[in-house]
Enzyme design. Structure first.
Site, PDB file in Angstrom:
ATOM      1  CG  HIS A 124      45.545  71.388  61.783  1.00 23.38           C
ATOM      2  ND1 HIS A 124      46.927  71.422  61.716  1.00 23.38           N
ATOM      3  CD2 HIS A 124      45.393  71.976  62.486  1.00 23.38           C
ATOM      4  CE1 HIS A 124      46.974  72.743  62.448  1.00 23.38           C
ATOM      5  NE2 HIS A 124      45.777  72.820  63.234  1.00 23.38           N
TER       6      HIS A 124
ATOM      7  CG  HIS B 275      43.982  76.599  62.128  1.00 20.11           C
ATOM      8  ND1 HIS B 275      43.965  77.612  63.055  1.00 20.11           N
ATOM      9  CD2 HIS B 275      44.943  75.978  62.531  1.00 20.11           C
ATOM     10  CE1 HIS B 275      45.469  77.189  64.391  1.00 20.11           C
ATOM     11  NE2 HIS B 275      46.135  76.377  64.143  1.00 20.11           N
TER      12      HIS B 275
END
Length: 139
Positions: A100, A98
């Site tokens: 950010h 993931h």
């Protein structure tokens, strides 16, 4: 299975910002700053080594679009940081890659806390050679 898989499958709630066939972007529930987003691949990959490079590129392309949208939205940031932790030592907590996307304003209190080192050129050259060698062995 991670919470991100549950979000992708619609079994966990998320405040979605962007979605296409490959990636999903949504608000982080533990934001560093207001507007903090996560961009994830829909096909699970626990590490960068497992991530399809095309999808990895798309994470950053979507992140770039989201950064521009943040600046034009009520988030109204002055800058944006991208952060991706790969592995426990890097601070990864959810083992689904993931990215950010963190909006920044002056004095927001977020930032890198480490101190840069000052290595000698021979040490830099040595490590550069080691990394080049590893790249050549990957081919």
């Amino acid at each position: 299975m991670t919470v991100f898989t549950e979000i992708i499958e619609g079994r966990a709630p998320a405040s979605k910002v962007y979605e296409d066939d490959d990636v999903l972007a949504f608000m982080d529930i533990r934001p560093f700053t207001p507007g903090h987003l996560l961009v994830i691949p829909k096909t699970p990959a626990s590490s960068l080594a497992e991530l399809d490079p095309v999808i990895g590129g798309k994470l950053f392309q979507v992140g770039q679009r989201l950064a521009a949208a943040m600046r034009a939205s009520e988030v109204g940031c002055d800058g944006v940081n991208f952060f991706l932790a790969d592995g426990v030592a890097a601070g990864q907590e959810v083992f689904h890659v993931h990215l950010h996307v963190i909006p920044r304003t002056s004095g927001d209190g977020f930032g890198l806390r480490g101190r840069p080192t000052h290595p000698r050129r021979p040490d830099l050259d040595y490590l550069a050679g080691s990394i080049r060698g590893a790249l050549e062995r990957q081919s």
